[in-house]
Design a protein around this motif. Structure first.
Motif, PDB file in Angstrom:
ATOM      1  N   MET A 179       0.836  -1.205   0.000  1.00 57.65           N
ATOM      2  CA  MET A 179       0.000   0.000   0.000  1.00 57.65           C
ATOM      3  C   MET A 179       0.872   1.257   0.000  1.00 57.65           C
ATOM      4  SD  MET A 179      -3.253  -0.459   2.521  1.00 57.65           S
ATOM      5  CE  MET A 179      -4.621  -1.513   2.092  1.00 57.65           C
ATOM      6  N   THR A 180       0.359   2.329  -0.598  1.00 51.07           N
ATOM      7  CA  THR A 180       1.013   3.611  -0.473  1.00 51.07           C
ATOM      8  C   THR A 180       0.763   4.130   0.937  1.00 51.07           C
ATOM      9  OG1 THR A 180      -0.935   4.727  -1.294  1.00 51.07           O
ATOM     10  CG2 THR A 180       0.715   4.120  -2.922  1.00 51.07           C
ATOM     11  N   PRO A 181       1.588   5.077   1.436  1.00 49.54           N
ATOM     12  CA  PRO A 181       1.425   5.559   2.803  1.00 49.54           C
ATOM     13  C   PRO A 181       0.032   6.073   3.100  1.00 49.54           C
ATOM     14  CG  PRO A 181       3.528   6.265   1.901  1.00 49.54           C
ATOM     15  CD  PRO A 181       2.780   5.627   0.780  1.00 49.54           C
ATOM     16  N   SER A 182      -0.585   6.797   2.171  1.00 49.44           N
ATOM     17  CA  SER A 182      -1.873   7.406   2.482  1.00 49.44           C
ATOM     18  C   SER A 182      -3.001   6.384   2.520  1.00 49.44           C
ATOM     19  CB  SER A 182      -2.198   8.509   1.474  1.00 49.44           C
ATOM     20  OG  SER A 182      -2.314   7.963   0.195  1.00 49.44           O
ATOM     21  N   THR A 183      -3.032   5.447   1.558  1.00 48.57           N
ATOM     22  CA  THR A 183      -4.097   4.458   1.589  1.00 48.57           C
ATOM     23  C   THR A 183      -3.921   3.505   2.760  1.00 48.57           C
ATOM     24  OG1 THR A 183      -2.872   3.171  -0.070  1.00 48.57           O
ATOM     25  CG2 THR A 183      -4.655   4.554  -0.859  1.00 48.57           C
ATOM     26  N   ALA A 184      -2.667   3.250   3.151  1.00 50.12           N
ATOM     27  CA  ALA A 184      -2.439   2.416   4.330  1.00 50.12           C
ATOM     28  C   ALA A 184      -3.022   3.075   5.563  1.00 50.12           C
ATOM     29  CB  ALA A 184      -0.939   2.171   4.510  1.00 50.12           C
ATOM     30  N   ALA A 185      -3.054   4.412   5.566  1.00 49.36           N
ATOM     31  CA  ALA A 185      -3.610   5.152   6.703  1.00 49.36           C
ATOM     32  C   ALA A 185      -5.096   5.437   6.517  1.00 49.36           C
ATOM     33  CB  ALA A 185      -2.849   6.465   6.885  1.00 49.36           C
ATOM     34  N   GLY A 186      -5.706   4.871   5.483  1.00 49.96           N
ATOM     35  CA  GLY A 186      -7.126   5.085   5.254  1.00 49.96           C
ATOM     36  C   GLY A 186      -7.453   6.410   4.613  1.00 49.96           C
ATOM     37  N   ARG A 187      -6.505   6.970   3.844  1.00 50.31           N
ATOM     38  CA  ARG A 187      -6.727   8.264   3.197  1.00 50.31           C
ATOM     39  C   ARG A 187      -6.335   8.152   1.736  1.00 50.31           C
ATOM     40  NH1 ARG A 187      -3.366  13.083   2.977  1.00 50.31           N
ATOM     41  NH2 ARG A 187      -1.822  11.933   4.172  1.00 50.31           N
ATOM     42  N   PHE A 188      -7.195   8.686   0.860  1.00 51.04           N
ATOM     43  CA  PHE A 188      -6.980   8.590  -0.576  1.00 51.04           C
ATOM     44  C   PHE A 188      -7.019  10.001  -1.153  1.00 51.04           C
ATOM     45  CE2 PHE A 188      -8.055   7.796  -5.000  1.00 51.04           C
ATOM     46  CZ  PHE A 188      -7.411   6.596  -5.295  1.00 51.04           C
ATOM     47  N   ARG A 189      -5.885  10.446  -1.706  1.00 53.57           N
ATOM     48  CA  ARG A 189      -5.758  11.822  -2.198  1.00 53.57           C
ATOM     49  C   ARG A 189      -5.935  11.854  -3.716  1.00 53.57           C
ATOM     50  NH1 ARG A 189       0.120  12.185   0.327  1.00 53.57           N
ATOM     51  NH2 ARG A 189       0.078  10.283  -0.947  1.00 53.57           N
ATOM     52  N   THR A 190      -6.862  12.686  -4.158  1.00 57.01           N
ATOM     53  CA  THR A 190      -7.189  12.776  -5.581  1.00 57.01           C
ATOM     54  C   THR A 190      -7.064  14.217  -6.048  1.00 57.01           C
ATOM     55  OG1 THR A 190      -8.766  10.966  -5.305  1.00 57.01           O
ATOM     56  CG2 THR A 190      -8.915  12.248  -7.324  1.00 57.01           C
ATOM     57  N   GLY A 191      -6.348  14.427  -7.148  1.00 53.65           N
ATOM     58  CA  GLY A 191      -6.143  15.765  -7.678  1.00 53.65           C
ATOM     59  C   GLY A 191      -7.120  16.095  -8.787  1.00 53.65           C
ATOM     60  N   THR A 192      -7.527  17.365  -8.845  1.00 50.52           N
ATOM     61  CA  THR A 192      -8.452  17.831  -9.875  1.00 50.52           C
ATOM     62  C   THR A 192      -8.221  19.306 -10.142  1.00 50.52           C
ATOM     63  OG1 THR A 192     -10.789  18.025 -10.504  1.00 50.52           O
ATOM     64  CG2 THR A 192     -10.247  18.405  -8.199  1.00 50.52           C
ATOM     65  N   ARG A 193      -8.584  19.754 -11.331  1.00 52.08           N
ATOM     66  CA  ARG A 193      -8.566  21.192 -11.608  1.00 52.08           C
ATOM     67  C   ARG A 193      -9.695  21.852 -10.819  1.00 52.08           C
ATOM     68  NH1 ARG A 193      -9.124  21.248 -17.907  1.00 52.08           N
ATOM     69  NH2 ARG A 193      -9.192  23.507 -17.586  1.00 52.08           N
ATOM     70  N   PRO A 194      -9.561  23.135 -10.498  1.00 51.05           N
ATOM     71  CA  PRO A 194     -10.553  23.790  -9.636  1.00 51.05           C
ATOM     72  C   PRO A 194     -11.729  24.428 -10.355  1.00 51.05           C
ATOM     73  CG  PRO A 194      -8.681  25.242  -9.931  1.00 51.05           C
ATOM     74  CD  PRO A 194      -8.352  23.967 -10.680  1.00 51.05           C
ATOM     75  N   SER A 195     -11.837  24.270 -11.670  1.00 47.92           N
ATOM     76  CA  SER A 195     -12.928  24.911 -12.399  1.00 47.92           C
ATOM     77  C   SER A 195     -14.268  24.316 -11.974  1.00 47.92           C
ATOM     78  CB  SER A 195     -12.745  24.721 -13.905  1.00 47.92           C
ATOM     79  OG  SER A 195     -12.974  23.367 -14.271  1.00 47.92           O
ATOM     80  N   PRO A 196     -15.360  25.070 -12.126  1.00 49.66           N
ATOM     81  CA  PRO A 196     -16.684  24.530 -11.777  1.00 49.66           C
ATOM     82  C   PRO A 196     -16.996  23.221 -12.494  1.00 49.66           C
ATOM     83  CG  PRO A 196     -16.823  26.904 -12.100  1.00 49.66           C
ATOM     84  CD  PRO A 196     -15.436  26.501 -12.527  1.00 49.66           C
ATOM     85  N   LYS A 230      -7.103  20.441  -5.059  1.00 48.75           N
ATOM     86  CA  LYS A 230      -7.295  21.289  -6.240  1.00 48.75           C
ATOM     87  C   LYS A 230      -5.934  21.758  -6.766  1.00 48.75           C
ATOM     88  CE  LYS A 230     -11.774  22.985  -4.591  1.00 48.75           C
ATOM     89  NZ  LYS A 230     -12.573  24.186  -4.233  1.00 48.75           N
ATOM     90  N   ILE A 231      -5.728  21.552  -8.055  1.00 46.34           N
ATOM     91  CA  ILE A 231      -4.455  21.917  -8.693  1.00 46.34           C
ATOM     92  C   ILE A 231      -4.754  22.799  -9.896  1.00 46.34           C
ATOM     93  CG2 ILE A 231      -2.376  21.048  -9.829  1.00 46.34           C
ATOM     94  CD1 ILE A 231      -2.861  18.386  -8.352  1.00 46.34           C
ATOM     95  N   THR A 232      -4.319  24.039  -9.849  1.00 48.41           N
ATOM     96  CA  THR A 232      -4.484  24.950 -10.981  1.00 48.41           C
ATOM     97  C   THR A 232      -3.428  24.628 -12.019  1.00 48.41           C
ATOM     98  OG1 THR A 232      -5.378  26.684  -9.571  1.00 48.41           O
ATOM     99  CG2 THR A 232      -4.535  27.350 -11.717  1.00 48.41           C
ATOM    100  N   SER A 233      -3.863  24.252 -13.205  1.00 46.01           N
ATOM    101  CA  SER A 233      -2.929  23.828 -14.244  1.00 46.01           C
ATOM    102  C   SER A 233      -2.343  25.024 -14.983  1.00 46.01           C
ATOM    103  CB  SER A 233      -3.637  22.908 -15.237  1.00 46.01           C
ATOM    104  OG  SER A 233      -4.518  23.653 -16.061  1.00 46.01           O
ATOM    105  N   GLN A 234      -1.254  24.750 -15.704  1.00 48.48           N
ATOM    106  CA  GLN A 234      -0.662  25.773 -16.553  1.00 48.48           C
ATOM    107  C   GLN A 234      -1.642  26.206 -17.633  1.00 48.48           C
ATOM    108  OE1 GLN A 234       2.879  24.423 -18.529  1.00 48.48           O
ATOM    109  NE2 GLN A 234       3.548  26.474 -19.104  1.00 48.48           N
TER     110      GLN A 234
END
Length: 318
Positions: A1-18, A44-48
């Protein structure tokens, strides 16, 4: 497991537009229904591409929408990223080590004509000569030149809601614009469509209306978590369309369209077209085959275009 999923947390990135946040909400609902015990963190990740207001070609094409999120993914700050499939560059145009882990059900693939608020309804055929039609896609610009040569495509940038507001305010630099119906629906703006452009003659972009969730290729834990979210028929369509683009060596700056369909018997059909940016006659191909071989069917559609002369329009070699 990755560190975050092993700790019960799943991090997902997305652009911040509506629009991006709406599709993120649909992913979140699907993920929580399958994994209620794992905490989901939306980053939220603001892309180039979101920051740049000029042509995408100036900053490397549509990879500008994924480059920062890819970096976060590859260095372990995220387990997954969410994007519109049509905005994801092909494997030759991005860093290696990233793969599609889930494909959400396809939405409407059609483009629409949008007029300023208060303008009487009209179709592309009814617009007066010289009307400036705003679009950010080479595909749409080439289709306009081929099918409606009296109209003038002009480049526009910005999120869908931003472009709509500028169109209504008269500051877009265009008289009307072409937009994706699925995107307008996500923003609850589908009533702004003056004309729906049928894909039988106005082929959509490859991956149109499809949301994909990507992860690191070597992250098997995340792969297992995402797999149940995939809508199998949509995955077949996406794999076929991407295979066609791969055969054409096409990217976001290529004036090409691909549209795959599945019939009730489970047979796959891929319609593909390569357009002349100058407005000449488009080249079209059709390939059919079993849904069990989407890559093969899509590749045949692309190869047929290359052998029909698309190499001249695309600038590639067989």
């Amino acid at each position: 497991m990755t560190p975050s999923t092993a700790a019960g947390r799943f991090r997902t990135g997305t652009r911040p537009s509506p629009m991006a946040m709406e599709q993120t909400g649909r992913f979140e609902a699907a993920f929580r229904s399958h994994h209620p015990d794992i905490g989901l963190e939306i980053v939220k990740i603001t892309s180039q591409g979101d920051q740049h207001r000029g042509p995408l070609a100036e900053i490397g094409g549509k990879g500008a929408f994924t480059r920062r999120a890819d970096a976060h993914l590859l260095d372990g700050r995220l387990e997954a990223t969410i994007a519109c499939a049509k905005d994801v560059p092909g494997p030759h145009d991005r860093a290696p080590g990233i793969t599609v882990g889930a494909v959400l059900p396809r939405e409407d693939v059609r483009d629409v004509l949008v007029l300023p608020a208060g303008h009487p309804p009209a179709t592309l055929d009814e617009l007066p000569p010289g009307t400036r039609v705003g679009t950010s896609a080479p595909r749409r610009a080439a289709l306009l030149k081929a099918l409606h040569p009296k109209l003038v495509p002009v480049p526009i940038r910005g999120n869908a809601d931003t472009r709509m507001n500028a169109l209504d305010a008269g500051t877009l630099g265009a008289d009307v614009m072409i937009a994706a119906l699925a995107g307008l629906r996500r923003l609850d703006l589908a009533d702004r469509a003056s004309q729906i452009l049928e894909p039988t003659f106005w082929l959509p972009a490859a991956g149109a209306g499809i949301v994909v969730i990507e992860h690191r290729t070597d992250d098997h834990t995340t792969s297992g978590l995402l797999a149940p979210l995939t809508h199998a028929p949509t995955r077949v369509l996406l794999d076929a369309e991407r295979a066609t683009l791969a055969a054409l060596h096409g990217g976001c700056l290529t004036a090409a369209s691909v549209h795959a369909t599945l019939d009730e018997a489970g047979d796959l059909t891929v319609h593909a077209v390569v357009l002349d940016p100058a407005g000449g006659a488009p080249l079209r191909s059709v390939a059919t085959g079993p849904a069990a071989d989407p890559a093969g069917v899509g590749h045949r559609a692309g190869e047929r275009l290359l052998h029909a002369g698309a190499t001249h329009l695309l600038g590639v070699r067989l």
